[in-house]
Design a protein around this motif. Sequence first.
Motif, mmCIF file in Angstrom:
data_model
loop_
_atom_site.group_PDB
_atom_site.id
_atom_site.type_symbol
_atom_site.label_atom_id
_atom_site.label_comp_id
_atom_site.label_asym_id
_atom_site.label_seq_id
_atom_site.Cartn_x
_atom_site.Cartn_y
_atom_site.Cartn_z
ATOM 1 N N ALA A 15 0.827 -1.205 0.000
ATOM 2 C CA ALA A 15 0.000 0.000 0.000
ATOM 3 C C ALA A 15 0.860 1.253 0.000
ATOM 4 C CB ALA A 15 -0.931 -0.009 1.211
ATOM 5 N N GLN A 16 1.955 1.239 0.766
ATOM 6 C CA GLN A 16 2.841 2.399 0.826
ATOM 7 C C GLN A 16 3.485 2.669 -0.536
ATOM 8 O OE1 GLN A 16 5.977 1.954 3.716
ATOM 9 N NE2 GLN A 16 6.981 3.867 3.162
ATOM 10 N N THR A 17 3.982 1.621 -1.175
ATOM 11 C CA THR A 17 4.636 1.785 -2.478
ATOM 12 C C THR A 17 3.657 2.300 -3.524
ATOM 13 O OG1 THR A 17 6.221 0.031 -1.977
ATOM 14 C CG2 THR A 17 5.930 0.596 -4.296
ATOM 15 N N LEU A 18 2.467 1.735 -3.550
ATOM 16 C CA LEU A 18 1.455 2.179 -4.515
ATOM 17 C C LEU A 18 1.078 3.643 -4.279
ATOM 18 C CD1 LEU A 18 -0.901 -0.943 -4.540
ATOM 19 C CD2 LEU A 18 0.414 -0.106 -6.500
ATOM 20 N N ALA A 19 0.813 3.995 -3.021
ATOM 21 C CA ALA A 19 0.390 5.364 -2.716
ATOM 22 C C ALA A 19 1.490 6.365 -3.049
ATOM 23 C CB ALA A 19 -0.012 5.480 -1.244
ATOM 24 N N GLN A 20 2.727 6.006 -2.759
ATOM 25 C CA GLN A 20 3.844 6.909 -3.062
ATOM 26 C C GLN A 20 4.035 7.078 -4.569
ATOM 27 O OE1 GLN A 20 6.950 4.961 -0.812
ATOM 28 N NE2 GLN A 20 6.755 6.392 0.904
ATOM 29 N N ALA A 21 3.597 6.075 -5.338
ATOM 30 C CA ALA A 21 3.739 6.146 -6.797
ATOM 31 C C ALA A 21 2.555 6.836 -7.463
ATOM 32 C CB ALA A 21 3.906 4.736 -7.365
ATOM 33 N N GLY A 22 1.537 7.212 -6.680
ATOM 34 C CA GLY A 22 0.426 7.962 -7.240
ATOM 35 C C GLY A 22 -0.880 7.219 -7.374
ATOM 36 N N THR A 23 -0.917 5.960 -6.959
ATOM 37 C CA THR A 23 -2.168 5.210 -6.984
ATOM 38 C C THR A 23 -3.079 5.680 -5.852
ATOM 39 O OG1 THR A 23 -1.079 3.248 -7.889
ATOM 40 C CG2 THR A 23 -3.195 2.891 -6.806
ATOM 41 N N THR A 24 -4.368 5.816 -6.135
ATOM 42 C CA THR A 24 -5.344 5.996 -5.067
ATOM 43 C C THR A 24 -5.595 4.628 -4.455
ATOM 44 O OG1 THR A 24 -6.396 7.871 -6.147
ATOM 45 C CG2 THR A 24 -7.698 6.689 -4.494
ATOM 46 N N VAL A 25 -5.265 4.469 -3.174
ATOM 47 C CA VAL A 25 -5.308 3.166 -2.521
ATOM 48 C C VAL A 25 -6.366 3.164 -1.422
ATOM 49 C CG1 VAL A 25 -4.013 1.432 -1.220
ATOM 50 C CG2 VAL A 25 -2.848 2.806 -2.976
ATOM 51 N N ILE A 26 -7.262 2.188 -1.504
ATOM 52 C CA ILE A 26 -8.178 1.897 -0.400
ATOM 53 C C ILE A 26 -7.587 0.701 0.327
ATOM 54 C CG2 ILE A 26 -10.540 1.345 0.284
ATOM 55 C CD1 ILE A 26 -10.238 3.991 -1.263
ATOM 56 N N GLY A 27 -7.199 0.894 1.572
ATOM 57 C CA GLY A 27 -6.662 -0.199 2.370
ATOM 58 C C GLY A 27 -7.708 -0.686 3.346
ATOM 59 N N VAL A 28 -7.902 -1.987 3.416
ATOM 60 C CA VAL A 28 -8.881 -2.545 4.349
ATOM 61 C C VAL A 28 -8.215 -3.647 5.169
ATOM 62 C CG1 VAL A 28 -9.779 -4.232 2.676
ATOM 63 C CG2 VAL A 28 -11.215 -3.506 4.599
ATOM 64 N N ASP A 29 -8.524 -3.673 6.457
ATOM 65 C CA ASP A 29 -7.984 -4.691 7.358
ATOM 66 C C ASP A 29 -8.917 -4.786 8.554
ATOM 67 O OD1 ASP A 29 -6.192 -6.088 9.367
ATOM 68 O OD2 ASP A 29 -4.789 -5.890 7.692
ATOM 69 N N ARG A 30 -9.103 -5.989 9.050
ATOM 70 C CA ARG A 30 -10.024 -6.144 10.186
ATOM 71 C C ARG A 30 -9.383 -5.733 11.509
ATOM 72 N NH1 ARG A 30 -10.775 -12.630 11.397
ATOM 73 N NH2 ARG A 30 -8.635 -13.085 11.997
#
Length: 331
Positions: A30-45
């Motif tokens: 998630a960190q790598t994607l977000a830093q590269a410009g992807t809009t990231v929805i992260g989900v975790d219980r």
Amino acid sequence: MPDTHSAATPAIPRRALVTGAAGFIGSHLAQTLAQAGTTVIGVDRRDPTRDQTAATNLAPLHGLPGYLHITADLLNCAIDPLLFDADAIFHLAGIPGVRPSWGPQFSEYVNANILATQRLMDAATRMRVPRLVVASSSSVYGPTNGGPSTEGDHPRPASPYAVTKLAEEQLCLAHASRADCSTSVVALRYFTVYGPRQRPDMFTHRALHAALTGQPLRLYGDGHQRRDFTYIDDIVTATISAARAPIDTGIVNVGGGSNASLLDVISIAKSLAGREIHIHTDGTRNGDVLTTRADPRRARSVLGWQPTVDLTAGMRAQMDAMTRPAHQSAA
């Protein structure tokens, strides 16, 4: 890690869901994607306000534009809204670990690794998400003759955990084979992932912890078990590459090429920390196999990927992260 920031590259999805985002691999991805410009929805219980491990893993994501974290369980939450306008799903959520899967916790493995995956694939089909990348495991191969495992080998999972991981990947691929499903699936069989934020029950972390603290290291078996250790940055690169792999890719091994014994890991940990390690030996554990080793050819040809971090360099980076004050206090 290769440069993934160019707007011209197709490697980075525009919008993606990362499940298990508070975990070891999920938080790095998630960190790598977000830093590269992807809009990231992260989900975790796991709720980072109550779970210190989740909070520590998610700390580097704080303040990153384009990252939104949601605490929810895929087993019962509304999934469709999470997938709105998504180009890709990276499905890393699940319960890991061989040893606890033998006991009464097995139903939790089934819920998290199989039933939640069924709900996610149903939603992906409804929302017509183009690609789902699912994290599988080298454990699905089970006992081998010591040679490299190829994706076409007959799986022989040797633990309840491995059975659920095989069911998870095959469930996703079965959905993708339906005529009415526009979601293609790539299943990545990860081999022994290590690096900063690794779970403390994993061997590389335990060996480094013993070397740093002087506390004894429990070694199950004689230490000659061999693993294909794969550094976390290499795993993230392969996982992102899978988002753009050909539609009929299917299953791909992701192995680090650092095939080494547990005794080798102990030796490296001692060398890095400059301290002897006191070892307490114990019997082998049910479900442990003698050797895991990836045949890397399919990853090279289909993903255009090969590992770049060797075991000594990766363990040095992991030890550095373990000794930084921020590792102790991030929340």
